[in-house]
Enzyme design. Structure first.
Site, PDB file in Angstrom:
ATOM      1  N   GLU A 152      55.306  49.337  12.233  1.00  0.00           N
ATOM      2  CA  GLU A 152      56.154  50.444  12.684  1.00  0.00           C
ATOM      3  C   GLU A 152      57.521  49.863  13.017  1.00  0.00           C
ATOM      4  OE1 GLU A 152      54.521  52.910  15.818  1.00  0.00           O
ATOM      5  OE2 GLU A 152      56.505  53.207  16.717  1.00  0.00           O
ATOM      6  N   GLU A 157      64.494  54.782  20.367  1.00  0.00           N
ATOM      7  CA  GLU A 157      63.669  55.575  21.266  1.00  0.00           C
ATOM      8  C   GLU A 157      64.412  55.705  22.597  1.00  0.00           C
ATOM      9  OE1 GLU A 157      59.065  55.239  20.846  1.00  0.00           O
ATOM     10  OE2 GLU A 157      59.883  53.206  20.716  1.00  0.00           O
TER      11      GLU A 157
END
Length: 276
Positions: A152, A157
């Site tokens: 990933e 974020e």
């Protein structure tokens, strides 16, 4: 012993030393050729030739509280030259108190091996929000045939209880958050929730580096020890979403009064990698 030392002694006596090994210069890459993009210069639902949806409200492995909808303008729409992803306080589906959208670029040119992935966006705020701009593999050939073994890449974020702090992270079998070994970079932007910034990753066979507005703040280097530490040798696609609550986003609860909240995306651009 004498036989192994003699060549070196002769060199010293002659006033010479062994020639050093020539340094091998690392590869150099450029990322100038645009391979895929959405400039959001239209109105309505996101372009169905470029975007699909992840749908559901099962918690998504993180105890999240939103239900991701499909082709619902209240949660994902294009207007004013921007993509708007909106998280709302509404119980559209039993068991989920919020709705949102998770757009996926997989297929139709929206997957790529290596390159520069650039997204200009303004982030939502509010305690309990968890927006993400991130990447997953198209296929899962390694290890457990799923996450985290196949990798990933988190380009950006942000959690609402820690405003204006953005994170870039990579997860794989050896390095991921469940065992607290993930590779992460953090930077603070004073206006991440009120202004647009350009979030990007440059991904090569040797490194994954993350930037904000062209400034590098994270790098993960290939150790050359196999897929357990480097599964990033296959095509990945992009995801754009706002989660609500969850194990990270909801650590300090959810401010229900803060909703609705929007992530506003100006453009998405994929550039091909070229070795110089």
């Amino acid at each position: 012993m004498i036989s192994t030392l003699l060549p070196g002694l002769l060199l010293l006596l002659n006033g010479t030393s062994p020639a050093p090994k020539a340094a091998v210069a690392p590869p150099r890459y450029t990322f100038t050729k645009l391979a895929w993009s959405d400039e959001f210069n239209y109105a309505g639902l996101p372009d169905s030739t470029k975007w699909t949806y992840d749908v559901g409200g099962s918690g998504w492995g993180n105890k999240e509280e939103q239900y991701y909808t499909k082709k619902r303008r209240e949660n994902a729409r294009v207007e004013g030259g921007h993509l708007i992803i909106e998280a709302r306080k509404e119980a559209l589906v039993a068991g989920n108190g919020y709705t949102s959208a998770r757009l996926v670029s997989r297929g139709k040119g929206g997957s790529q091996l290596y390159g520069r992935f650039e997204i200009r966006a303004k982030l939502p705020g509010g305690r309990g929000t968890w927006p993400a701009i991130w990447m997953l593999p198209d296929k899962n050939p390694y290890g457990n045939k799923g996450w985290p073994d196949n990798g990933e890449i988190d380009i950006m974020e942000h959690v609402g209880y820690d405003p204006n702090v953005v994170h870039a992270t990579t997860h794989c079998k050896a390095y991921y958050f469940r065992i607290n070994t993930q590779k992460t970079g953090i930077t603070k932007l004073p206006d991440a929730i009120s202004a647009f910034h350009t979030y990007s990753v440059e991904w090569t066979p040797e490194t994954i580096t993350a930037q904000v507005d062209g400034q590098i703040y994270f790098a993960h280097r290939n150790e050359g020890t196999g897929w357990e530490t480097w599964p990033w040798d296959q095509p990945f696609h992009l995801l754009l979403n706002i989660a609500v609550g969850g194990e990270w986003g909801g650590q300090k609860g959810i401010d229900e009064a803060a909703f609705p909240q929007q992530m506003v995306v100006d453009y998405v651009r994929f550039y091909q990698m070229k070795k110089e």
